[in-house]
Design an enzyme around this catalytic site. Structure first.
Site, PDB file in Angstrom:
ATOM      1  CG  LEU A 129      36.224  45.850  -6.227  1.00  0.00           C
ATOM      2  CD1 LEU A 129      35.352  44.522  -5.161  1.00  0.00           C
ATOM      3  CD2 LEU A 129      36.635  44.154  -6.612  1.00  0.00           C
ATOM      4  CG  ASP A 130      35.289  43.696 -13.221  1.00  0.00           C
ATOM      5  OD1 ASP A 130      34.902  43.215 -11.366  1.00  0.00           O
ATOM      6  OD2 ASP A 130      36.510  43.141 -13.436  1.00  0.00           O
ATOM      7  CB  VAL A 131      30.796  47.728 -13.900  1.00  0.00           C
ATOM      8  CG1 VAL A 131      29.413  47.540 -12.949  1.00  0.00           C
ATOM      9  CG2 VAL A 131      31.484  48.378 -13.466  1.00  0.00           C
ATOM     10  CB  SER A 182      34.284  42.252  -9.153  1.00  0.00           C
ATOM     11  OG  SER A 182      34.455  41.981 -10.076  1.00  0.00           O
TER      12      SER A 182
END
Length: 323
Positions: free
Chosen positions: A83-85, A87
């Site tokens: 998951l990116d920052v 999300s």
């Protein structure tokens, strides 16, 4: 684990490792081994200060934590689908031998559920709310019916692509049965594919979507919101991407930041293994309406090596070594 927005996945992984090590090393070490030494001791009953060699049992301190340091200094922790920052949501980790089982998670090509929140009337350069404003548009003409019509077109096109990437013979009985059960998945690498997309809430200018997809990135989901806005003859920007399910791992399984400790992780793992073996797992998967997983991955789930942080048996074994 539950990854909050604004936190990098690498920082989450390192935090979990640090707290697991802290919990493992906090257990009382076993009693030190005894060894026989001959010590000089005064002779009892002697008026003179005579000394004699006496066999005495003394503890061996070579394994004492103050001598050799903490018993555990590192753990092998693997990361599932990232998951990116910006999300948030379900984030799967594997510990120890559980890292090898993460390969089953990738090879199974299980779908993931996302809740995506969008805002009509704005376009940003990076498809996110914190980006540079590119354009402002009106959205009074947008209705829920028009939005759902666009979503049905998107889902229909992706259903055809899903069949194409599954490498199935469409004329075979196997393909028919898999299509009826809804278990068709791509066998190899593929672009982002949707198995389902629908509108949960529509209150202009905001709207909420539920997306079931695979082979996706969170940035692609934000771009999807932008493209939906264009199809509606307006603009839209993504406000939030929230993963609510990753394969067999549900949001209820995820541990909050306050629960990232050895005790909570073990309790969650023990609660995750249902009675009845694989049938219970199959029932659970059928309940959420998603395809069943391969036997190896299902076994991974049922043996308690999962629940958003794998290898519960490893944690128990490590803790047992300290007792």
């Amino acid at each position: 684990m539950y990854k909050p927005p604004g936190l990098k996945w690498l920082h989450l992984r390192d935090t979990v490792e640090m707290r697991l090590l802290k919990g493992l090393n906090a257990w009382k070490p076993p009693a030190p081994k005894q060894r026989i030494c001959f010590l000089l001791c005064p002779v009892e009953g002697s008026e003179k200060k005579e000394l004699t060699l006496t066999a005495t049992s003394v503890p061996t301190l070579t394994d004492h934590p103050l001598v050799c340091g903490p018993a555990f200094t590192s753990l092998k922790i693997g990361v599932g689908h990232q998951l990116d920052v910006q999300s948030s949501g379900v984030f799967v980790l594997g510990v120890g031998h559980g890292c090898k089982l993460l390969t089953d998670l990738y090879d199974a090509h299980l779908t993931k559920d996302y809740t995506v929140r969008g805002l009509l009337g704005k376009a940003m350069d990076n498809f996110q709310e914190d980006g540079r404003l590119v354009e402002k548009t009106t959205y009074d003409h947008v209705t829920r019916e028009k939005l759902e019509q666009i979503l049905s077109v998107i889902q229909g096109s992706h259903q055809k692509a899903l069949v194409m990437y599954s490498n199935l013979d469409l004329q075979s009985q196997e393909a028919y049965e898999m299509a009826v059960r809804g278990v068709i998945r791509p066998m190899d690498k593929s672009p982002m594919l949707f198995s389902g997309i629908r509108c949960l809430h529509f209150s202009p200018p905001e709207f909420l979507l539920e997306v079931q997809c695979m082979q996706e990135t969170q940035q692609q989901l934000r771009k999807l919101v932008h493209e939906i806005g264009l199809e509606l003859k307006t603009t839209a920007v993504c406000l939030q991407v929230w993963r609510t399910r990753d394969g067999l791992f549900m949001l209820d399984d995820a541990l909050l930041r306050t629960q990232w400790d050895l005790h909570s992780i073990q309790a969650a793992i023990q609660a995750a293994a249902p009675p009845g073996g694989s049938r219970a797992g199959e029932k659970h998967e059928a309940t959420v309406g998603h395809p069943a997983a391969p036997q190896s991955w299902l076994a991974f789930r049922l043996q308690g090596l999962g629940v958003c942080l794998g290898a519960g048996e490893l944690c128990g074994a490590l803790k047992g070594q300290l007792q």
